[in-house]
Design a protein around this motif. Sequence first.
Motif, PDB file in Angstrom:
ATOM      1  N   PRO A 126      32.493  71.831 -30.746  1.00 29.69           N
ATOM      2  CA  PRO A 126      33.418  71.234 -29.826  1.00 29.69           C
ATOM      3  C   PRO A 126      34.797  72.080 -30.084  1.00 29.69           C
ATOM      4  O   PRO A 126      35.579  72.348 -28.949  1.00 29.69           O
ATOM      5  CB  PRO A 126      33.754  69.978 -30.557  1.00 29.69           C
ATOM      6  N   LEU A 127      35.319  72.591 -31.117  1.00 28.17           N
ATOM      7  CA  LEU A 127      36.578  73.086 -31.332  1.00 28.17           C
ATOM      8  C   LEU A 127      36.369  74.276 -32.264  1.00 28.17           C
ATOM      9  O   LEU A 127      35.515  74.319 -33.109  1.00 28.17           O
ATOM     10  CB  LEU A 127      37.716  71.987 -31.897  1.00 28.17           C
ATOM     11  N   SER A 128      37.357  75.177 -32.063  1.00 36.63           N
ATOM     12  CA  SER A 128      37.445  76.392 -33.001  1.00 36.63           C
ATOM     13  C   SER A 128      38.047  75.743 -34.385  1.00 36.63           C
ATOM     14  O   SER A 128      38.419  74.603 -34.423  1.00 36.63           O
ATOM     15  CB  SER A 128      38.352  77.490 -32.573  1.00 36.63           C
ATOM     16  N   ARG A 129      37.926  76.810 -35.308  1.00 38.20           N
ATOM     17  CA  ARG A 129      38.317  76.142 -36.608  1.00 38.20           C
ATOM     18  C   ARG A 129      39.807  75.882 -36.470  1.00 38.20           C
ATOM     19  O   ARG A 129      40.379  74.985 -37.038  1.00 38.20           O
ATOM     20  CB  ARG A 129      38.049  77.328 -37.682  1.00 38.20           C
ATOM     21  N   THR A 130      40.586  76.876 -35.951  1.00 37.55           N
ATOM     22  CA  THR A 130      41.960  76.714 -35.805  1.00 37.55           C
ATOM     23  C   THR A 130      42.523  75.440 -35.327  1.00 37.55           C
ATOM     24  O   THR A 130      43.438  74.735 -35.484  1.00 37.55           O
ATOM     25  CB  THR A 130      42.432  77.778 -35.371  1.00 37.55           C
ATOM     26  N   ALA A 131      41.599  75.074 -33.953  1.00 32.33           N
ATOM     27  CA  ALA A 131      41.937  73.954 -33.073  1.00 32.33           C
ATOM     28  C   ALA A 131      41.788  72.634 -33.984  1.00 32.33           C
ATOM     29  O   ALA A 131      42.553  71.705 -33.994  1.00 32.33           O
ATOM     30  CB  ALA A 131      41.140  73.976 -31.924  1.00 32.33           C
ATOM     31  N   ALA A 132      40.562  72.917 -34.914  1.00 34.10           N
ATOM     32  CA  ALA A 132      40.291  71.478 -35.469  1.00 34.10           C
ATOM     33  C   ALA A 132      41.405  71.382 -36.476  1.00 34.10           C
ATOM     34  O   ALA A 132      41.917  69.941 -36.772  1.00 34.10           O
ATOM     35  CB  ALA A 132      39.038  71.853 -36.338  1.00 34.10           C
ATOM     36  N   VAL A 133      41.770  72.148 -37.269  1.00 34.75           N
ATOM     37  CA  VAL A 133      42.818  72.098 -38.350  1.00 34.75           C
ATOM     38  C   VAL A 133      44.154  71.731 -37.699  1.00 34.75           C
ATOM     39  O   VAL A 133      44.756  70.530 -38.144  1.00 34.75           O
ATOM     40  CB  VAL A 133      42.957  73.497 -39.108  1.00 34.75           C
ATOM     41  N   VAL A 134      44.605  72.304 -36.676  1.00 33.54           N
ATOM     42  CA  VAL A 134      45.767  71.839 -35.979  1.00 33.54           C
ATOM     43  C   VAL A 134      45.849  70.407 -35.563  1.00 33.54           C
ATOM     44  O   VAL A 134      46.710  69.562 -35.777  1.00 33.54           O
ATOM     45  CB  VAL A 134      46.212  72.836 -35.038  1.00 33.54           C
ATOM     46  N   LEU A 135      44.881  70.152 -34.742  1.00 36.44           N
ATOM     47  CA  LEU A 135      44.636  68.953 -34.129  1.00 36.44           C
ATOM     48  C   LEU A 135      44.394  67.779 -35.122  1.00 36.44           C
ATOM     49  O   LEU A 135      44.731  66.581 -35.137  1.00 36.44           O
ATOM     50  CB  LEU A 135      43.702  68.760 -32.881  1.00 36.44           C
ATOM     51  N   GLY A 136      43.674  68.181 -36.142  1.00 36.75           N
ATOM     52  CA  GLY A 136      43.380  67.085 -36.911  1.00 36.75           C
ATOM     53  C   GLY A 136      44.228  67.044 -38.271  1.00 36.75           C
ATOM     54  O   GLY A 136      44.076  65.932 -39.197  1.00 36.75           O
ATOM     55  N   LEU A 137      45.181  67.694 -38.412  1.00 36.35           N
ATOM     56  CA  LEU A 137      46.143  67.514 -39.333  1.00 36.35           C
ATOM     57  C   LEU A 137      46.883  66.184 -39.612  1.00 36.35           C
ATOM     58  O   LEU A 137      46.989  65.705 -40.623  1.00 36.35           O
ATOM     59  CB  LEU A 137      47.131  68.758 -39.326  1.00 36.35           C
ATOM     60  N   PRO A 138      47.362  65.619 -38.316  1.00 37.67           N
ATOM     61  CA  PRO A 138      47.845  64.278 -38.454  1.00 37.67           C
ATOM     62  C   PRO A 138      46.945  63.304 -39.004  1.00 37.67           C
ATOM     63  O   PRO A 138      47.490  62.226 -39.513  1.00 37.67           O
ATOM     64  CB  PRO A 138      48.174  64.027 -36.894  1.00 37.67           C
ATOM     65  N   VAL A 139      45.796  63.547 -38.991  1.00 40.88           N
ATOM     66  CA  VAL A 139      44.804  62.415 -39.719  1.00 40.88           C
ATOM     67  C   VAL A 139      45.170  61.977 -40.960  1.00 40.88           C
ATOM     68  O   VAL A 139      44.938  60.814 -41.352  1.00 40.88           O
ATOM     69  CB  VAL A 139      43.338  62.689 -39.286  1.00 40.88           C
ATOM     70  N   LEU A 140      45.398  62.960 -41.970  1.00 42.78           N
ATOM     71  CA  LEU A 140      45.674  62.669 -43.186  1.00 42.78           C
ATOM     72  C   LEU A 140      46.851  61.726 -43.488  1.00 42.78           C
ATOM     73  O   LEU A 140      46.884  60.801 -43.973  1.00 42.78           O
ATOM     74  CB  LEU A 140      45.862  64.104 -43.825  1.00 42.78           C
ATOM     75  N   GLY A 141      47.949  62.038 -42.875  1.00 41.32           N
ATOM     76  CA  GLY A 141      49.084  61.314 -42.910  1.00 41.32           C
ATOM     77  C   GLY A 141      48.945  59.703 -42.432  1.00 41.32           C
ATOM     78  O   GLY A 141      49.370  58.690 -42.923  1.00 41.32           O
ATOM     79  N   LEU A 142      48.073  59.827 -41.369  1.00 43.71           N
ATOM     80  CA  LEU A 142      47.937  58.677 -40.512  1.00 43.71           C
ATOM     81  C   LEU A 142      46.995  57.581 -41.304  1.00 43.71           C
ATOM     82  O   LEU A 142      47.141  56.299 -41.466  1.00 43.71           O
ATOM     83  CB  LEU A 142      47.164  58.645 -39.166  1.00 43.71           C
ATOM     84  N   ALA A 143      45.959  58.190 -42.219  1.00 42.43           N
ATOM     85  CA  ALA A 143      45.145  57.400 -43.052  1.00 42.43           C
ATOM     86  C   ALA A 143      45.780  57.042 -44.247  1.00 42.43           C
ATOM     87  O   ALA A 143      45.605  55.729 -44.482  1.00 42.43           O
ATOM     88  CB  ALA A 143      43.850  58.334 -43.442  1.00 42.43           C
ATOM     89  N   VAL A 144      46.643  57.582 -44.667  1.00 46.43           N
ATOM     90  CA  VAL A 144      47.341  57.012 -45.793  1.00 46.43           C
ATOM     91  C   VAL A 144      48.517  55.753 -45.400  1.00 46.43           C
ATOM     92  O   VAL A 144      48.406  54.887 -46.055  1.00 46.43           O
ATOM     93  CB  VAL A 144      48.327  58.243 -46.760  1.00 46.43           C
TER      94      VAL A 144
END
Length: 441
Positions: free
Chosen positions: A69-87
């Motif tokens: 689905p996504l490149s490694r860079t795209a997965a990191v950049v778009l997935g970064l907010p998930v960490l703060g949102l989960a907390v």
Amino acid sequence: MTQVAHALSLPPAARVRRPPPVLAVVAVVALLALPLAPDDGGGAHPADALSAAVVLYCVLRLVRDRRRPLSRTAAVVLGLPVLGLAVAAAGAVSPGVGLAGLGRYLQVFVLVPAAVLLLVRDRADVRLLTWSMVGLALWQGAVGVHQYVTGTGASYQGERIRAVGTFGPQDVMGMATVVSLGLVCAVGLALGRTPVRQRLFAAGCALVLLLPLALSFSRGAWIATAVTCGVQLLLAGVRRALAVGAAAVAAAVVLVGGFGVGTAMLQERVGSITRVTDAPDQSVTDRYTMWAAAAGMWRERPLTGVGLKGFPEHRDAHASLALSSGSETDGAGAGYRRQPLLSPHNMYLLVLAEQGLTGLLCLAGSWLALLVLGLRRLRAVRREHGAVPDCAFVACGLLVWQLTDFAYADIGGPSTVLTAVCFGLAAWWALGSRTQEVAGR
């Protein structure tokens, strides 16, 4: 059997061409043209439901095609907010509230942008989606100008002249957001290397959209649009920036000169932008009071914040007595209503208050990465090809507008789904394959 074999032997150009996947995203934009119920309290818009269907459609396509689905860079950049949102979701006042806030943030900043990134294939798709946003802006702007001329808009200083489009007085920022983004798209198209007729038409659309943007009386949208168009012009070249800037100033003078009674109101509205300590109006007082309240929540819980959707719960404990009990809305087909002030109208402070430094670093880090990667790609394309495509001006412009507007607004209302589309276009340019900038020529 022979007919089937003959059909299969036809060249690709002779077969029925499938509609591009980006049409699913275009449909989300088109749904924002639908009018809301006169007294809608701000529930889910059909465009939000369709955006969820678009995400599901994208997932099904990935499963069918069996591709990464996504490149490694795209997965990191778009997935970064998930960490703060989960907390932050774990620290919400209740599990239901936390899940609702988590779903909204994931929709706007993760899922829909990723779907747009995957469904947009080339520059032709970007242009189709961009022109759909310009068309939506022209429609909403036409409705807004009609409201001003006929006195059927939202109430502003005792007169029903504020242009709000089909969004109603409960979402006075909706039309301003749509028109601003459409204007940014039109400027990006006008600056690209497309046929002269297309560039002239795009420039004409941008000039037309100045009028409804002015009649929205939205200070934040004015500032964000002026900053973004200035950045777009500078990216296109200093000479073009000076020439187009002079033309825009001349057009603004002509438009303002024809407003009549509206001229004084516009001058007063513009002057109120800098009037913070010297007799500010109540809306400015409320805004800065809520900003102080958000800062107070962050100081109380600096790392994790008060939890998703926790600002209304903690507002009164941190706000001063200068804060009014709510904002008054009336007109545009709806009755009088007093709406509570449930957010600080500053996305950065809202994230800081509800998600703490953890959430702000994750979200803002993702946005900053998109901006840096997008500008770096634009510079590389200019160096390699000598010209910058229109999709680069559009994508970078939309991202700059959002990041500037976030200093005066936050997410909320039907137009929020358009914010998700903007981040998706920015992600396509910043994180897509290196062949995309020249595809579709």
